[in-house]
Design a protein around this motif. Sequence first.
Motif, PDB file in Angstrom:
ATOM      1  N   CYS A   1       0.889  -1.346  -0.105  1.00 45.48           N
ATOM      2  CA  CYS A   1       0.071   0.013  -0.074  1.00 45.48           C
ATOM      3  C   CYS A   1       0.978   1.292  -0.154  1.00 45.48           C
ATOM      4  O   CYS A   1       1.722   1.165   0.640  1.00 45.48           O
ATOM      5  CB  CYS A   1      -0.720   0.000   1.303  1.00 45.48           C
TER       6      CYS A   1
ATOM      7  N   THR B   1      -6.996   4.823 -13.091  1.00 42.37           N
ATOM      8  CA  THR B   1      -7.131   3.786 -12.462  1.00 42.37           C
ATOM      9  C   THR B   1      -8.076   3.661 -11.374  1.00 42.37           C
ATOM     10  O   THR B   1      -9.095   2.910 -11.161  1.00 42.37           O
ATOM     11  CB  THR B   1      -5.841   2.915 -12.133  1.00 42.37           C
TER      12      THR B   1
ATOM     13  N   GLU C   1       3.133  -4.496 -10.507  1.00 42.92           N
ATOM     14  CA  GLU C   1       2.896  -3.212 -11.253  1.00 42.92           C
ATOM     15  C   GLU C   1       1.490  -2.973 -11.149  1.00 42.92           C
ATOM     16  O   GLU C   1       1.130  -1.937 -11.668  1.00 42.92           O
ATOM     17  CB  GLU C   1       3.549  -3.171 -12.091  1.00 42.92           C
ATOM     18  N   GLN C   2       0.450  -3.826 -10.486  1.00 47.71           N
ATOM     19  CA  GLN C   2      -0.743  -3.734 -10.969  1.00 47.71           C
ATOM     20  C   GLN C   2      -1.724  -3.174  -9.622  1.00 47.71           C
ATOM     21  O   GLN C   2      -1.385  -3.456  -8.515  1.00 47.71           O
ATOM     22  CB  GLN C   2      -1.493  -4.974 -11.387  1.00 47.71           C
ATOM     23  N   MET C   3      -2.429  -2.132  -9.938  1.00 45.03           N
ATOM     24  CA  MET C   3      -3.195  -1.556  -8.761  1.00 45.03           C
ATOM     25  C   MET C   3      -4.401  -2.356  -8.569  1.00 45.03           C
ATOM     26  O   MET C   3      -5.243  -2.798  -9.536  1.00 45.03           O
ATOM     27  CB  MET C   3      -3.460  -0.169  -9.149  1.00 45.03           C
TER      28      MET C   3
ATOM     29  N   CYS D   1      -8.117   0.430  -3.621  1.00 44.45           N
ATOM     30  CA  CYS D   1      -7.924   1.866  -3.548  1.00 44.45           C
ATOM     31  C   CYS D   1      -8.834   2.072  -1.881  1.00 44.45           C
ATOM     32  O   CYS D   1      -9.864   1.439  -1.734  1.00 44.45           O
ATOM     33  CB  CYS D   1      -8.086   2.756  -4.550  1.00 44.45           C
TER      34      CYS D   1
ATOM     35  N   GLU E   1      -1.166  -2.399  -4.374  1.00 39.67           N
ATOM     36  CA  GLU E   1      -0.445  -2.848  -5.772  1.00 39.67           C
ATOM     37  C   GLU E   1       0.059  -4.097  -5.278  1.00 39.67           C
ATOM     38  O   GLU E   1       0.425  -4.504  -4.405  1.00 39.67           O
ATOM     39  CB  GLU E   1       0.531  -1.972  -6.198  1.00 39.67           C
TER      40      GLU E   1
ATOM     41  N   ASP F   1      -2.132   8.042 -10.973  1.00 40.93           N
ATOM     42  CA  ASP F   1      -3.087   6.973 -10.375  1.00 40.93           C
ATOM     43  C   ASP F   1      -4.393   7.258 -10.887  1.00 40.93           C
ATOM     44  O   ASP F   1      -5.475   6.326 -10.696  1.00 40.93           O
ATOM     45  CB  ASP F   1      -2.980   6.417  -8.946  1.00 40.93           C
TER      46      ASP F   1
END
Length: 153
Positions: free
Chosen positions: A5, A15, A51-53, A56, A48, A12
Motif C-alpha cells: 500500500c 485507474t 505493478e498492478q493496482m 484503493c 498494488e 493513479d
Amino acid sequence: MTVTCRKATEQDVDTLYEIIKGYAEQGIMLPRSKEMLERQIDTFVVAELGEQMVGCGALTRLGQDLVEIRSLGVTDGHKGQGIGKKLVNFLIGEAREQGIPKVMALTYEVAFFERNGFHVVPKEIFPEKVWTDCIHCKKQHCCDEIAVLKRLD
C-alpha cells in the motif's frame, strides 16, 4: 507477490476512476469524477500487486476528531485475499499519524469492518458526514448503508 500500500499520486487517477466507477455502477459506492480525484488525490491510497493496482481507499477528514474511510474497493479477481484489510490498516495508520481518534465508514460490508475492529453505530451521531456528503446523495432519505466506527484512543 506481495501486496503493498502507498499514497496515491496523480498518475493513479485513471485507474482509481475505473475501480470506483465499477462499484458506483453497482450502486454500492458514490461515483467520483476524475476532476474530484485529482483535487483529492492526497486523501487516497492504493494497493498494488507488483505493478498492478488492485485496490484503493481514501481517508477524508470530517472534523477535529473524526475521519471517514471512503471509496474502499478491491478489483475483481483480487477480493478475499486480505487486500481490503491492508488498505484499512494503512488508512488507520494515517489517522493515527494525524492524531485523529475516531475513524468511521458507511458500508454495506458490516462484517468486514467488524473483523477490522469497527462497531455498528447510529448514523445520526455523525452530523459532520450528513452535512458534507449525505445532503447531496440521491439516497439521502432512504439510506441503507450502515455506519461503523473505530476508536483509536
